[in-house]
Design a protein around this motif. Sequence first.
Motif, PDB file in Angstrom:
ATOM      1  N   VAL A 107       0.977  -1.328  -0.093  1.00 29.96           N
ATOM      2  CA  VAL A 107       0.092   0.107  -0.153  1.00 29.96           C
ATOM      3  C   VAL A 107       0.960   1.171  -0.042  1.00 29.96           C
ATOM      4  O   VAL A 107       0.621   2.155  -0.849  1.00 29.96           O
ATOM      5  CB  VAL A 107      -0.964  -0.066   0.921  1.00 29.96           C
ATOM      6  CG1 VAL A 107      -1.738   1.221   1.481  1.00 29.96           C
ATOM      7  CG2 VAL A 107      -1.806  -1.276   1.212  1.00 29.96           C
ATOM      8  N   LYS A 108       1.779   1.332   0.874  1.00 26.19           N
ATOM      9  CA  LYS A 108       2.933   2.361   0.649  1.00 26.19           C
ATOM     10  C   LYS A 108       3.471   2.448  -0.481  1.00 26.19           C
ATOM     11  O   LYS A 108       3.555   3.879  -0.817  1.00 26.19           O
ATOM     12  CB  LYS A 108       3.753   2.138   2.040  1.00 26.19           C
ATOM     13  CG  LYS A 108       4.690   3.339   2.316  1.00 26.19           C
ATOM     14  CD  LYS A 108       5.712   2.962   3.333  1.00 26.19           C
ATOM     15  CE  LYS A 108       6.538   4.148   3.843  1.00 26.19           C
ATOM     16  NZ  LYS A 108       7.274   3.976   4.933  1.00 26.19           N
ATOM     17  N   SER A 109       3.964   1.411  -1.333  1.00 26.95           N
ATOM     18  CA  SER A 109       4.585   1.667  -2.627  1.00 26.95           C
ATOM     19  C   SER A 109       3.709   2.144  -3.471  1.00 26.95           C
ATOM     20  O   SER A 109       3.928   2.890  -4.491  1.00 26.95           O
ATOM     21  CB  SER A 109       5.138   0.238  -2.978  1.00 26.95           C
ATOM     22  OG  SER A 109       3.970  -0.536  -3.132  1.00 26.95           O
ATOM     23  N   GLU A 110       2.219   2.096  -3.509  1.00 22.93           N
ATOM     24  CA  GLU A 110       1.297   2.597  -4.412  1.00 22.93           C
ATOM     25  C   GLU A 110       0.962   4.009  -4.056  1.00 22.93           C
ATOM     26  O   GLU A 110       0.556   4.862  -5.115  1.00 22.93           O
ATOM     27  CB  GLU A 110       0.012   1.928  -4.243  1.00 22.93           C
ATOM     28  CG  GLU A 110      -0.013   0.406  -4.513  1.00 22.93           C
ATOM     29  CD  GLU A 110       0.599   0.026  -6.043  1.00 22.93           C
ATOM     30  OE1 GLU A 110       0.370   1.077  -6.947  1.00 22.93           O
ATOM     31  OE2 GLU A 110       1.159  -0.983  -6.124  1.00 22.93           O
ATOM     32  N   GLY A 111       1.269   4.719  -2.979  1.00 24.41           N
ATOM     33  CA  GLY A 111       0.918   6.058  -2.362  1.00 24.41           C
ATOM     34  C   GLY A 111       1.415   7.049  -3.497  1.00 24.41           C
ATOM     35  O   GLY A 111       0.641   7.880  -3.925  1.00 24.41           O
ATOM     36  N   PRO A 112       2.881   7.030  -3.793  1.00 28.23           N
ATOM     37  CA  PRO A 112       3.170   8.212  -4.599  1.00 28.23           C
ATOM     38  C   PRO A 112       2.758   8.312  -5.985  1.00 28.23           C
ATOM     39  O   PRO A 112       2.478   9.217  -6.429  1.00 28.23           O
ATOM     40  CB  PRO A 112       4.736   7.767  -4.696  1.00 28.23           C
ATOM     41  CG  PRO A 112       5.007   6.861  -3.573  1.00 28.23           C
ATOM     42  CD  PRO A 112       3.725   6.137  -2.965  1.00 28.23           C
ATOM     43  N   LYS A 113       2.147   7.003  -6.730  1.00 24.37           N
ATOM     44  CA  LYS A 113       1.562   6.977  -7.864  1.00 24.37           C
ATOM     45  C   LYS A 113       0.010   7.640  -7.874  1.00 24.37           C
ATOM     46  O   LYS A 113      -0.404   8.011  -8.828  1.00 24.37           O
ATOM     47  CB  LYS A 113       1.206   5.534  -8.137  1.00 24.37           C
ATOM     48  CG  LYS A 113       2.605   4.502  -8.306  1.00 24.37           C
ATOM     49  CD  LYS A 113       2.188   3.383  -9.078  1.00 24.37           C
ATOM     50  CE  LYS A 113       3.688   2.689  -9.106  1.00 24.37           C
ATOM     51  NZ  LYS A 113       3.922   1.942  -7.736  1.00 24.37           N
ATOM     52  N   LEU A 114      -0.664   7.838  -6.434  1.00 23.37           N
ATOM     53  CA  LEU A 114      -1.749   8.343  -6.425  1.00 23.37           C
ATOM     54  C   LEU A 114      -1.816   9.914  -6.073  1.00 23.37           C
ATOM     55  O   LEU A 114      -2.660  10.580  -5.942  1.00 23.37           O
ATOM     56  CB  LEU A 114      -2.709   7.679  -5.142  1.00 23.37           C
ATOM     57  CG  LEU A 114      -2.886   6.324  -5.618  1.00 23.37           C
ATOM     58  CD1 LEU A 114      -3.878   5.591  -4.247  1.00 23.37           C
ATOM     59  CD2 LEU A 114      -4.158   6.421  -6.700  1.00 23.37           C
ATOM     60  N   VAL A 115      -0.260  10.388  -6.063  1.00 23.15           N
ATOM     61  CA  VAL A 115      -0.275  11.880  -5.692  1.00 23.15           C
ATOM     62  C   VAL A 115      -1.174  12.962  -6.881  1.00 23.15           C
ATOM     63  O   VAL A 115      -1.753  13.688  -6.411  1.00 23.15           O
ATOM     64  CB  VAL A 115       1.050  12.366  -5.495  1.00 23.15           C
ATOM     65  CG1 VAL A 115       1.369  13.788  -5.435  1.00 23.15           C
ATOM     66  CG2 VAL A 115       1.777  11.580  -4.459  1.00 23.15           C
ATOM     67  N   PRO A 116      -0.982  12.538  -8.064  1.00 26.10           N
ATOM     68  CA  PRO A 116      -1.674  13.462  -9.039  1.00 26.10           C
ATOM     69  C   PRO A 116      -3.136  13.394  -8.899  1.00 26.10           C
ATOM     70  O   PRO A 116      -3.885  14.283  -9.032  1.00 26.10           O
ATOM     71  CB  PRO A 116      -1.220  12.791 -10.195  1.00 26.10           C
ATOM     72  CG  PRO A 116       0.013  12.334 -10.111  1.00 26.10           C
ATOM     73  CD  PRO A 116      -0.007  11.629  -8.833  1.00 26.10           C
ATOM     74  N   PHE A 117      -3.727  12.367  -8.381  1.00 24.54           N
ATOM     75  CA  PHE A 117      -5.228  12.027  -8.268  1.00 24.54           C
ATOM     76  C   PHE A 117      -5.407  12.741  -7.176  1.00 24.54           C
ATOM     77  O   PHE A 117      -6.795  13.498  -7.130  1.00 24.54           O
ATOM     78  CB  PHE A 117      -5.513  10.554  -7.885  1.00 24.54           C
ATOM     79  CG  PHE A 117      -6.869  10.384  -7.300  1.00 24.54           C
ATOM     80  CD1 PHE A 117      -8.056  10.537  -8.121  1.00 24.54           C
ATOM     81  CD2 PHE A 117      -7.082  10.153  -5.950  1.00 24.54           C
ATOM     82  CE1 PHE A 117      -9.040  10.211  -7.546  1.00 24.54           C
ATOM     83  CE2 PHE A 117      -8.432   9.964  -5.373  1.00 24.54           C
ATOM     84  CZ  PHE A 117      -9.222   9.949  -6.269  1.00 24.54           C
ATOM     85  N   PHE A 118      -4.724  12.869  -5.948  1.00 23.65           N
ATOM     86  CA  PHE A 118      -5.203  13.644  -5.109  1.00 23.65           C
ATOM     87  C   PHE A 118      -5.134  15.145  -5.185  1.00 23.65           C
ATOM     88  O   PHE A 118      -5.844  16.066  -4.765  1.00 23.65           O
ATOM     89  CB  PHE A 118      -4.383  13.473  -3.577  1.00 23.65           C
ATOM     90  CG  PHE A 118      -4.584  12.164  -3.135  1.00 23.65           C
ATOM     91  CD1 PHE A 118      -5.518  11.811  -2.527  1.00 23.65           C
ATOM     92  CD2 PHE A 118      -3.702  11.180  -3.095  1.00 23.65           C
ATOM     93  CE1 PHE A 118      -6.070  10.470  -1.890  1.00 23.65           C
ATOM     94  CE2 PHE A 118      -3.929   9.925  -2.444  1.00 23.65           C
ATOM     95  CZ  PHE A 118      -5.039   9.481  -1.979  1.00 23.65           C
TER      96      PHE A 118
END
Length: 339
Positions: A107-118
């Motif tokens: 889950v932690k590794s997926e976080g940076p990929k979701l930054v543009p979404f946030f």
Amino acid sequence: MTLQESRSVLEFFRGVGCWSSTQLGSQRTVTLAECGDPWEPELLQVTLTGPLWGLMLVLRGAEEALGRDWAGQDGRSPGPRGDIISAPLWAPELPSPEFPLSCVLQVKSEGPKLVPFFKATCVYFVLWLPSSSPSWVSALIKCLPIFCLWVFLLAHGLGFLLAHPSATRIFVGLVFSALGDAFLIWQDQGYFVHGLLMFAVTHLLYSSAFGMRPLALRTGLVLAVLSGLFYALLYPGLTGAFTYLVGVYVALISFMGWRAMAGLRLVGAAWRWTELAAGSGALLFIVSDMTIALDKFCFPVPYSRALIMSTYYAAQMLIALSAVESREPVEDCKLSKAN
């Protein structure tokens, strides 16, 4: 255990944020300290003011980090020089955690990929363009978070999408979701039905991605009864084609919710965090669409737009997250790992 392997354990804990201390629930603290001899007992200086499952969680995560089993055949752990030290941590009366730290790392590794979404979601809520004056700019701002979820899935590689049909279907579902969002910008100009159809296709794709195993008939029956009651609540306010279209849409989104929640297991070896994400996302999607229906066909819902969009974006993010792990049956996963 070699010095190099021990250092990998330390790096593992540093990577998951447990280097100095970690709060594991209410009054459960684990502190890690480095020492001269990496296999001395003081390597893990543990302070637990609650149940001992916190330490068990740490040891299990370290086991996965090293790629080996720390426990001996008799359920005891190897000591500083290869001898055996009694390990009451594994006693059956103590609660055993079913949440491996590998899930936390994933889950932690997926976080940076979701930054543009946030960031895109924040832009939508900060600008808060009026829905009374639709434009291509407002459509772009509304669809931007969904575009970012496209990028999130594509960041895993085109080969990943091609190798996992469920992820591909979720990606295509996000494409239809963006089209539905764009149509709903002009819903007062007669494009509400177009948006409804786009999201109906989305729910079909999501349902196909979630699959039909396990069946979970009880869950399906409960959702069928609830969806029937909700349609009965909407029925007096429906006229013309909406009488049938809304009924079909309620059935489709309920079916999607059933398939998302059918595979949800909160305990046991078959537990997957992606199934929790799928079930939570489907539930939030249902809440979002229920709010739309109530606001349009029954009565004005206070702060409806904020409630609709916040639950909608959260739902799409969670469903997109659920695509990052294979949905093959658990039995097949175990066989593939054994081979």
